[in-house]
Design a protein around this motif. Structure first.
Motif, PDB file in Angstrom:
ATOM      1  N   ASP A 125       0.816  -1.240   0.181  1.00  6.69           N
ATOM      2  CA  ASP A 125      -0.059   0.090  -0.159  1.00  6.69           C
ATOM      3  C   ASP A 125       0.898   1.246   0.122  1.00  6.69           C
ATOM      4  O   ASP A 125       0.725   2.240  -0.577  1.00  6.69           O
ATOM      5  CB  ASP A 125      -0.927  -0.195   1.175  1.00  6.69           C
ATOM      6  CG  ASP A 125      -2.092  -1.042   1.111  1.00  6.69           C
ATOM      7  OD1 ASP A 125      -2.215  -1.443  -0.005  1.00  6.69           O
ATOM      8  OD2 ASP A 125      -2.443  -1.311   2.112  1.00  6.69           O
ATOM      9  N   LEU A 126       2.012   1.099   0.608  1.00 10.77           N
ATOM     10  CA  LEU A 126       2.938   2.334   0.961  1.00 10.77           C
ATOM     11  C   LEU A 126       3.355   2.598  -0.587  1.00 10.77           C
ATOM     12  O   LEU A 126       3.620   3.658  -1.126  1.00 10.77           O
ATOM     13  CB  LEU A 126       3.906   2.086   1.868  1.00 10.77           C
ATOM     14  CG  LEU A 126       4.722   3.165   2.310  1.00 10.77           C
ATOM     15  CD1 LEU A 126       4.129   4.437   2.634  1.00 10.77           C
ATOM     16  CD2 LEU A 126       5.754   2.919   3.373  1.00 10.77           C
ATOM     17  N   ASP A 127       3.739   1.682  -1.359  1.00  4.86           N
ATOM     18  CA  ASP A 127       4.222   1.809  -2.735  1.00  4.86           C
ATOM     19  C   ASP A 127       3.436   2.375  -3.558  1.00  4.86           C
ATOM     20  O   ASP A 127       3.537   3.058  -4.427  1.00  4.86           O
ATOM     21  CB  ASP A 127       4.810   0.147  -3.303  1.00  4.86           C
ATOM     22  CG  ASP A 127       5.981  -0.171  -2.588  1.00  4.86           C
ATOM     23  OD1 ASP A 127       6.513   0.581  -1.964  1.00  4.86           O
ATOM     24  OD2 ASP A 127       6.237  -1.363  -2.868  1.00  4.86           O
ATOM     25  N   ARG A 128       2.067   2.044  -3.488  1.00  8.84           N
ATOM     26  CA  ARG A 128       0.826   2.537  -4.349  1.00  8.84           C
ATOM     27  C   ARG A 128       0.860   3.854  -3.859  1.00  8.84           C
ATOM     28  O   ARG A 128       0.580   4.721  -4.803  1.00  8.84           O
ATOM     29  CB  ARG A 128      -0.418   1.836  -3.968  1.00  8.84           C
ATOM     30  CG  ARG A 128      -1.298   1.530  -5.020  1.00  8.84           C
ATOM     31  CD  ARG A 128      -2.589   0.717  -4.733  1.00  8.84           C
ATOM     32  NE  ARG A 128      -3.809   1.563  -5.138  1.00  8.84           N
ATOM     33  CZ  ARG A 128      -4.947   1.671  -4.379  1.00  8.84           C
ATOM     34  NH1 ARG A 128      -4.993   0.814  -3.173  1.00  8.84           N
ATOM     35  NH2 ARG A 128      -5.756   2.395  -4.779  1.00  8.84           N
ATOM     36  N   ALA A 129       0.793   4.256  -2.669  1.00 11.26           N
ATOM     37  CA  ALA A 129       0.667   5.735  -2.486  1.00 11.26           C
ATOM     38  C   ALA A 129       1.776   6.533  -2.723  1.00 11.26           C
ATOM     39  O   ALA A 129       1.682   7.757  -3.157  1.00 11.26           O
ATOM     40  CB  ALA A 129       0.578   5.984  -0.660  1.00 11.26           C
ATOM     41  N   ALA A 130       3.187   6.125  -3.086  1.00 15.20           N
ATOM     42  CA  ALA A 130       4.148   6.764  -3.175  1.00 15.20           C
ATOM     43  C   ALA A 130       4.283   6.848  -4.539  1.00 15.20           C
ATOM     44  O   ALA A 130       4.504   7.972  -5.296  1.00 15.20           O
ATOM     45  CB  ALA A 130       5.322   5.807  -2.705  1.00 15.20           C
ATOM     46  N   ALA A 131       3.603   5.859  -5.328  1.00 14.45           N
ATOM     47  CA  ALA A 131       3.663   6.030  -6.886  1.00 14.45           C
ATOM     48  C   ALA A 131       2.557   6.994  -7.199  1.00 14.45           C
ATOM     49  O   ALA A 131       2.870   8.045  -8.246  1.00 14.45           O
ATOM     50  CB  ALA A 131       3.297   4.739  -7.430  1.00 14.45           C
ATOM     51  N   ALA A 132       1.528   7.271  -6.374  1.00 18.28           N
ATOM     52  CA  ALA A 132       0.557   8.478  -6.876  1.00 18.28           C
ATOM     53  C   ALA A 132       0.694   9.604  -6.445  1.00 18.28           C
ATOM     54  O   ALA A 132       0.459  10.797  -6.938  1.00 18.28           O
ATOM     55  CB  ALA A 132      -0.610   7.834  -6.268  1.00 18.28           C
ATOM     56  N   LEU A 133       1.597   9.781  -5.059  1.00 20.92           N
ATOM     57  CA  LEU A 133       1.697  11.081  -4.398  1.00 20.92           C
ATOM     58  C   LEU A 133       3.228  11.519  -4.287  1.00 20.92           C
ATOM     59  O   LEU A 133       3.497  12.571  -3.619  1.00 20.92           O
ATOM     60  CB  LEU A 133       1.224  10.929  -3.151  1.00 20.92           C
ATOM     61  CG  LEU A 133      -0.417  10.693  -3.161  1.00 20.92           C
ATOM     62  CD1 LEU A 133      -0.602  10.027  -1.722  1.00 20.92           C
ATOM     63  CD2 LEU A 133      -1.334  11.826  -3.431  1.00 20.92           C
ATOM     64  N   GLY A 134       4.016  10.718  -4.668  1.00 13.72           N
ATOM     65  CA  GLY A 134       5.686  11.043  -4.334  1.00 13.72           C
ATOM     66  C   GLY A 134       6.219  10.353  -3.272  1.00 13.72           C
ATOM     67  O   GLY A 134       5.594   9.737  -2.290  1.00 13.72           O
ATOM     68  N   PRO A 135       7.518  10.325  -3.113  1.00 12.41           N
ATOM     69  CA  PRO A 135       8.209   9.921  -2.120  1.00 12.41           C
ATOM     70  C   PRO A 135       8.035  10.274  -0.578  1.00 12.41           C
ATOM     71  O   PRO A 135       8.325   9.457   0.207  1.00 12.41           O
ATOM     72  CB  PRO A 135       9.684   9.932  -2.552  1.00 12.41           C
ATOM     73  CG  PRO A 135       9.747  11.022  -3.385  1.00 12.41           C
ATOM     74  CD  PRO A 135       8.382  11.258  -4.162  1.00 12.41           C
ATOM     75  N   SER A 136       7.639  11.521  -0.660  1.00 13.39           N
ATOM     76  CA  SER A 136       7.495  12.176   0.663  1.00 13.39           C
ATOM     77  C   SER A 136       6.367  11.443   1.713  1.00 13.39           C
ATOM     78  O   SER A 136       6.483  11.752   2.811  1.00 13.39           O
ATOM     79  CB  SER A 136       7.043  13.636   0.570  1.00 13.39           C
ATOM     80  OG  SER A 136       5.681  13.843   0.016  1.00 13.39           O
ATOM     81  N   VAL A 137       5.501  10.535   1.072  1.00  7.05           N
ATOM     82  CA  VAL A 137       4.638   9.940   1.926  1.00  7.05           C
ATOM     83  C   VAL A 137       5.251   8.969   2.569  1.00  7.05           C
ATOM     84  O   VAL A 137       4.604   8.094   3.427  1.00  7.05           O
ATOM     85  CB  VAL A 137       3.414   9.365   1.114  1.00  7.05           C
ATOM     86  CG1 VAL A 137       2.511  10.577   0.611  1.00  7.05           C
ATOM     87  CG2 VAL A 137       3.880   8.205  -0.136  1.00  7.05           C
ATOM     88  N   ARG A 138       6.467   8.247   2.035  1.00  7.11           N
ATOM     89  CA  ARG A 138       7.107   7.107   3.179  1.00  7.11           C
ATOM     90  C   ARG A 138       7.668   7.702   4.384  1.00  7.11           C
ATOM     91  O   ARG A 138       8.573   8.558   4.523  1.00  7.11           O
ATOM     92  CB  ARG A 138       8.277   6.932   2.277  1.00  7.11           C
ATOM     93  CG  ARG A 138       8.017   6.173   0.893  1.00  7.11           C
ATOM     94  CD  ARG A 138       9.154   5.457   0.166  1.00  7.11           C
ATOM     95  NE  ARG A 138       8.782   5.025  -1.057  1.00  7.11           N
ATOM     96  CZ  ARG A 138       8.115   3.630  -1.431  1.00  7.11           C
ATOM     97  NH1 ARG A 138       7.970   2.858  -0.288  1.00  7.11           N
ATOM     98  NH2 ARG A 138       7.846   3.217  -2.542  1.00  7.11           N
ATOM     99  N   GLY A 139       7.059   7.148   5.350  1.00  4.80           N
ATOM    100  CA  GLY A 139       7.590   7.484   6.793  1.00  4.80           C
ATOM    101  C   GLY A 139       7.924   6.571   7.642  1.00  4.80           C
ATOM    102  O   GLY A 139       7.985   5.548   7.275  1.00  4.80           O
ATOM    103  N   GLU A 140       8.009   6.704   9.000  1.00  2.00           N
ATOM    104  CA  GLU A 140       8.417   5.840  10.046  1.00  2.00           C
ATOM    105  C   GLU A 140       7.720   5.932  11.091  1.00  2.00           C
ATOM    106  O   GLU A 140       7.472   7.117  11.616  1.00  2.00           O
ATOM    107  CB  GLU A 140       9.991   5.875  10.137  1.00  2.00           C
ATOM    108  CG  GLU A 140      10.807   5.032   9.507  1.00  2.00           C
ATOM    109  CD  GLU A 140      12.244   4.962  10.076  1.00  2.00           C
ATOM    110  OE1 GLU A 140      12.460   5.460  11.580  1.00  2.00           O
ATOM    111  OE2 GLU A 140      13.144   4.569   9.612  1.00  2.00           O
ATOM    112  N   THR A 141       7.197   4.632  11.722  1.00  2.00           N
ATOM    113  CA  THR A 141       6.633   4.991  12.799  1.00  2.00           C
ATOM    114  C   THR A 141       7.855   5.211  14.028  1.00  2.00           C
ATOM    115  O   THR A 141       8.819   5.026  13.681  1.00  2.00           O
ATOM    116  CB  THR A 141       5.830   3.640  13.474  1.00  2.00           C
ATOM    117  OG1 THR A 141       6.973   2.783  13.701  1.00  2.00           O
ATOM    118  CG2 THR A 141       5.011   3.022  12.196  1.00  2.00           C
ATOM    119  N   THR A 142       7.271   5.612  15.106  1.00  2.00           N
ATOM    120  CA  THR A 142       8.002   5.798  16.548  1.00  2.00           C
ATOM    121  C   THR A 142       8.809   4.480  16.546  1.00  2.00           C
ATOM    122  O   THR A 142       9.899   4.654  17.145  1.00  2.00           O
ATOM    123  CB  THR A 142       7.293   6.076  17.605  1.00  2.00           C
ATOM    124  OG1 THR A 142       6.380   5.375  17.847  1.00  2.00           O
ATOM    125  CG2 THR A 142       6.719   7.423  17.352  1.00  2.00           C
ATOM    126  N   ALA A 143       8.429   3.189  16.242  1.00  2.00           N
ATOM    127  CA  ALA A 143       9.212   1.917  16.557  1.00  2.00           C
ATOM    128  C   ALA A 143       9.950   1.798  15.408  1.00  2.00           C
ATOM    129  O   ALA A 143      10.629   0.869  15.390  1.00  2.00           O
ATOM    130  CB  ALA A 143       8.222   1.078  16.940  1.00  2.00           C
TER     131      ALA A 143
END
Ligand SMILES: [Zn+2]
Length: 200
Positions: A125-143
């Motif tokens: 799902d993260l790949d799909r979001a990044a493909a549509a919205l760009g690499p800035s949507v890739r984040g990290e949880t506090t863990a």
């Protein structure tokens, strides 16, 4: 208020002093234009747009992003944007609908929503979001796990649509127990309501 309930909508209308338009939100890209003739209640969609000073627009959220849009021409919008709505283009469609009503310069405000620290996300799902919205949507949880950065996705969608983000709440709904509802963190059945109207 609780989602999709007429009683809750009636309470919102009482607070606003006039009928409030709201939708049955489905995480899609459908925009509903509200004219001055009366409120829209419970139709399906994820964004409301109006140029009428008589309309009050509401979206309901508990982790998804509530976005208010306004132009100097007096066209306003309320958008409910989770990640799938952003990918589907709900922000672009709302801005298009505002331009159809005569808006040019469009400013945006982003209310409280879930932040990446609390929003672990499946890789596909993260790949799909990044493909549509760009690499800035890739984040990290506090863990340290892969996460979706929903505020970054909203910023990317607004920039692509040509709207300027002028205010951001900066609050994570999942962290803010006691002041905000979160579906993901606490399975809260209630929702925040964001109301948008044209100031007379
Ligand atoms: Zn958080």
């Amino acid at each position: 208020m609780r989602p999709g309930r007429s009683a809750g909508a009636a309470r919102l209308s009482a607070l606003a002093g006039r009928p409030v338009s709201w939708l049955r939100q489905v995480h899609g890209e459908t925009v509903v234009v509200v004219d001055g003739a009366g409120a829209v209640e419970g139709g399906e969609g994820d964004a409301l747009v109006t140029s009428s000073p008589d309309a009050v627009l509401a979206v309901l959220v508990a982790d998804c992003a509530p976005i208010a849009l306004a132009s100097s021409e007096g066209v306003v919008a309320a958008v409910h944007a989770g990640w799938s709505g952003l990918v589907a283009g709900v922000v672009d469609r709302a801005v298009d609908a505002m331009r159809d009503l005569g808006a040019s310069g469009i400013e945006a405000a982003l209310g409280p929503c879930i932040h990446p620290g609390c929003y672990e996300f499946a890789a596909a799902d993260l790949d799909r979001a990044a493909a549509a919205l760009g690499p800035s949507v890739r984040g990290e949880t506090t863990a340290g796990a892969p996460a979706l950065d929903l505020p970054a996705g909203v910023r990317a969608a607004l920039a692509r649509a040509g709207a300027e983000l002028v205010w951001e709440a900066g609050t994570c709904t999942a962290c803010a127990a006691g002041t905000h509802y979160s579906h993901r963190a606490r399975r809260d059945p209630e929702r925040q309501a964001m109301l948008v109207w044209k100031h007379a």
